[in-house]
Every structure is written in structure tokens, then in C-alpha cells.
Design an enzyme around this catalytic site. Structure first.
Site, mmCIF file in Angstrom:
data_model
loop_
_atom_site.group_PDB
_atom_site.id
_atom_site.type_symbol
_atom_site.label_atom_id
_atom_site.label_comp_id
_atom_site.label_asym_id
_atom_site.label_seq_id
_atom_site.Cartn_x
_atom_site.Cartn_y
_atom_site.Cartn_z
ATOM 1 N N VAL A 85 -19.447 47.488 -12.872
ATOM 2 C CA VAL A 85 -19.975 48.114 -14.095
ATOM 3 C C VAL A 85 -21.483 47.862 -14.209
ATOM 4 C CG1 VAL A 85 -17.777 47.940 -15.349
ATOM 5 C CG2 VAL A 85 -19.393 46.021 -15.448
ATOM 6 N N HIS A 126 -14.434 51.837 -13.185
ATOM 7 C CA HIS A 126 -14.142 50.982 -14.343
ATOM 8 C C HIS A 126 -15.214 51.102 -15.427
ATOM 9 C CE1 HIS A 126 -11.299 48.203 -11.813
ATOM 10 N NE2 HIS A 126 -10.734 49.319 -12.180
ATOM 11 N N THR A 166 -14.063 43.866 -2.220
ATOM 12 C CA THR A 166 -13.024 43.899 -3.258
ATOM 13 C C THR A 166 -11.801 43.116 -2.790
ATOM 14 O OG1 THR A 166 -11.545 45.268 -4.609
ATOM 15 C CG2 THR A 166 -12.205 46.203 -2.488
ATOM 16 N N SER A 167 -11.186 42.414 -3.755
ATOM 17 C CA SER A 167 -9.967 41.673 -3.423
ATOM 18 C C SER A 167 -8.779 42.626 -3.313
ATOM 19 C CB SER A 167 -9.686 40.612 -4.492
ATOM 20 O OG SER A 167 -9.511 41.226 -5.756
ATOM 21 N N ALA A 185 -21.611 41.233 2.288
ATOM 22 C CA ALA A 185 -21.944 42.662 2.296
ATOM 23 C C ALA A 185 -23.365 42.922 2.814
ATOM 24 C CB ALA A 185 -21.788 43.232 0.886
HETATM 25 P P1 OAD Z 1 -12.729 40.256 -7.203
HETATM 26 O O1 OAD Z 1 -13.500 39.232 -7.956
HETATM 27 O O2 OAD Z 1 -11.253 40.300 -7.418
HETATM 28 O O3 OAD Z 1 -12.956 40.058 -5.644
HETATM 29 C C1 OAD Z 1 -14.225 39.839 -5.103
HETATM 30 C C2 OAD Z 1 -14.139 39.986 -3.592
HETATM 31 O O4 OAD Z 1 -15.453 39.851 -3.073
HETATM 32 C C3 OAD Z 1 -13.268 38.943 -2.896
HETATM 33 O O5 OAD Z 1 -12.367 39.586 -2.007
HETATM 34 C C4 OAD Z 1 -14.284 38.082 -2.138
HETATM 35 O O6 OAD Z 1 -13.755 37.549 -0.923
HETATM 36 C C5 OAD Z 1 -15.362 39.100 -1.867
HETATM 37 N N1 OAD Z 1 -16.708 38.546 -1.589
HETATM 38 C C6 OAD Z 1 -17.208 37.319 -1.884
HETATM 39 N N2 OAD Z 1 -18.492 37.221 -1.474
HETATM 40 C C7 OAD Z 1 -18.826 38.411 -0.912
HETATM 41 C C8 OAD Z 1 -19.997 38.932 -0.286
HETATM 42 N N3 OAD Z 1 -21.128 38.209 -0.180
HETATM 43 N N4 OAD Z 1 -19.946 40.192 0.197
HETATM 44 C C9 OAD Z 1 -18.823 40.941 0.105
HETATM 45 N N5 OAD Z 1 -17.689 40.489 -0.466
HETATM 46 C C10 OAD Z 1 -17.685 39.257 -0.982
HETATM 47 O O7 OAD Z 1 -13.426 41.655 -7.510
HETATM 48 P P2 OAD Z 1 -12.804 43.130 -7.536
HETATM 49 O O8 OAD Z 1 -11.923 43.364 -6.377
HETATM 50 O O9 OAD Z 1 -13.945 44.048 -7.743
HETATM 51 O O10 OAD Z 1 -11.603 44.945 -13.494
HETATM 52 O O11 OAD Z 1 -11.939 43.060 -8.852
HETATM 53 C C11 OAD Z 1 -11.334 44.243 -9.302
HETATM 54 C C12 OAD Z 1 -11.307 44.288 -10.789
HETATM 55 O O12 OAD Z 1 -10.755 43.079 -11.309
HETATM 56 C C13 OAD Z 1 -12.669 44.346 -11.455
HETATM 57 O O13 OAD Z 1 -13.253 45.626 -11.451
HETATM 58 C C14 OAD Z 1 -12.349 43.896 -12.843
HETATM 59 C C15 OAD Z 1 -11.494 42.701 -12.498
HETATM 60 O O14 OAD Z 1 -10.595 42.288 -13.451
HETATM 61 C C16 OAD Z 1 -11.757 45.195 -14.796
HETATM 62 O O15 OAD Z 1 -12.532 44.575 -15.469
HETATM 63 C C17 OAD Z 1 -10.904 46.314 -15.311
#
Ligand code: OAD
Length: 252
Positions: free
Chosen positions: A104, A120, A189-190, A233
């Protein structure tokens, strides 16, 4: 790793409809904490208490103070990193069609990406709970918590809280992109929150090559992802860009 970078670059250069799906990890190198994992927001707070629409309606001031105010400050101070810039460059070169982001923070647009689907929503806008009027966040008086619309209603960020639906037009556009996509880059993304986490599966059904960039494996790794580029990334995108640039130079 270098072989995977080369394969990724080749796949992008040959793709007709490459798309990226990004998550919080894409913005970590810009100083924005993720939701899960080490240092994640949900380690310190329960999302059902601070990020569910029912919690916001019950006590907007609490949610503004515990979550939104702090997030707003961090996002305002952040600027794009090499990962955002790399995706924007790929779009500019014509190798990437669009970015679907769960973030966001507006950093893909700040880096120069033009076709960004904010799955989102966005913190750049507020929406009134009562009259539904939208207002740019920088025009809202944030010294008063919760901030209020001129109608007296309470503002909320124009993002998706838990318990809310993704706007149908965004869902439909994302489904259309997945139905035509031949390469999907999944960055930071996780892949645990639906319906965003479905997108790689939909792309896979279309026959797309799914390429994941993440320092840690996810539920997609080894099952849905064809390549797993393990790393941050920024560094991985820099390597991909260098490889794509070399391929471009050799074809001129
Ligand atoms: P997460 O916080 O669940 O996951 C973050 C991901 O980034 C993990 O898989 C990490 O391993 C990875 N990561 C860490 N460091 C990194 C780097 N330097 N480069 C690339 N990746 C890295 O975030 P999202 O998957 O975006 O929703 O979470 C999805 C949704 O959950 C969000 O949009 C939010 C949250 O609740 C809402 O608010 C509706």
C-alpha cells in the site's frame, strides 16, 4: 544462482505477457517492515485486533494509534529500492506488462512503474466511513486522531482491511492478466494471504513460468515456482537487469 538469473532474463526477454506479483518483502529494503517473519508487524500486534474492519469500526482511534499512524510515518519516509526500480525498468524496456502489488506504499509508481494494480489499496488516499468521499492523505489533517472528513465522518486509509473484499474490478483485471501470462515474477511475498496467493496458481494453470524471488522458501517454492531465486529483491533484480541488458546489447 547465475544460471537461474540467466534463465530468468531469457524467459523475460522472450515473454509476451510477463507480470509481477509483489509483497511486503519488495519494500523491506526501503525500510518498511513486513507483516510476517523476523521483525514483522504481526509479531508485535494481532492483526484481528488492529487490521480487521470490525476492529476499526469498533474503535477507530485505537487502530489509528496502534497501527495506521506509525505505518503512515514509515511509508511517508520511504523511497523506492533497486527491486522497485528494476521492475520499472523491465516495464520501460517492454518486458513486463504490469505489477500486481499487495503493498500500500506506492513505491512501484514512485520508481516509474505505470501499470500497477494496488490489490490491497493504498495509503496515499483516505476514505470517509460515513459519506465515502476519498481524499489524498497529504491533504488530511493527521494531527487529529482519528482524522475526520468535512462531513464529520472518520477517515480510514483506502486500503483493504481483513474482513473486506478485493474490489471486483481489481480482481477481474488480475484474473485476466493471469489468464494470458507466460512469465510470473513473484517478489517478496509469503504467498499466504488470499486471494493474492491464488495468482501464481492461476498463472501456472495458464502454463506460465513462475519465478520466485525471496530470501526464504514459501508454500510456492518447489511446488508452483519453476525457479526459486533465493535472495533479497534488490540484489536479485540488479543481477536480472544486468543479464537482460547484456542480452539486449548482444541482439543490437
Ligand atoms: P509478508 O510479511 O507475509 O511476507 C514478506 C515476505 O518477504 C516473506 O516471504 C519474506 O521471506 C520476504 N522477504 C524478506 N526480506 C526480503 C527481501 N529483502 N527481498 C524480498 N523478499 C523478502 O508479506 P505479504 O506476503 O505481502 O494484507 O503479506 C500479504 C498480506 O498480508 C499483506 O498485503 C497484508 C498482510 O496482512 C493486508 O493488510 C490485507
Amino acid at each position: 544462482m547465475q544460471a537461474l538469473i540467466q534463465k530468468t532474463a531469457k524467459a523475460l526477454v522472450q515473454a509476451r505477457n510477463a507480470v509481477a506479483l509483489t509483497g511486503a518483502g519488495a519494500s523491506i529494503e526501503s525500510g518498511i517492515p513486513p507483516f510476517r517473519g523476523p521483525g514483522g508487524l504481526w509479531e508485535r500486534m494481532d492483526p484481528m485486533e488492529v487490521a480487521h474492519i470490525d476492529a476499526f469500526r469498533r474503535d477507530p482511534e485505537k487502530v489509528w494509534r496502534l497501527l495506521i499512524q506509525g505505518m503512515q510515518e514509515v511509508l511517508t519516509a520511504a523511497s523506492p529500492n533497486a527491486g522497485h526500480r528494476g521492475l520499472a525498468q523491465l516495464e520501460q524496456w517492454g518486458y513486463l506488462q504490469a505489477v500486481i502489488t499487495q503493498n500500500v506504499d506506492g513505491l512501484h509508481q514512485a520508481a516509474g512503474s505505470r501499470d500497477v494494480i494496488e490489490f490491497h489499496g493504498s495509503f496515499a488516499w483516505q476514505r470517509c466511513l460515513d459519506c465515502d468521499r476519498r481524499c489524498e492523505t497529504h491533504r488530511v489533517d493527521l494531527s487529529r486522531i482519528p482524522p475526520r472528513c468535512s462531513c464529520g465522518g472518520i477517515y480510514r486509509p483506502d486500503c483493504i482491511f481483513f474482513g473486506e473484499l478485493i474490489p471486483p474490478q481489481l480482481l477481474e483485471r488480475s484474473h485476466q492478466l493471469m489468464a494470458r501470462c507466460d512469465v510470473l515474477l513473484v517478489v517478496g511475498t509469503s504467498a499466504t494471504v488470499q486471494p493474492a496467493a491464488m495468482m501464481p496458481l492461476l498463472a501456472k494453470e495458464t502454463g506460465a513460468r513462475v519465478i520466485e524471488i525471496n530470501p526464504e522458501p514459501t508454500p510456492l517454492t518447489g511446488r508452483i515456482s519453476d525457479f526459486f531465486l533465493q535472495g533479497g529483491a534488490g540484489a536479485v533484480m540488479d543481477d536480472i537487469l544486468a543479464s537482460v541488458a547484456a542480452m539486449r546489447a548482444s541482439t543490437v
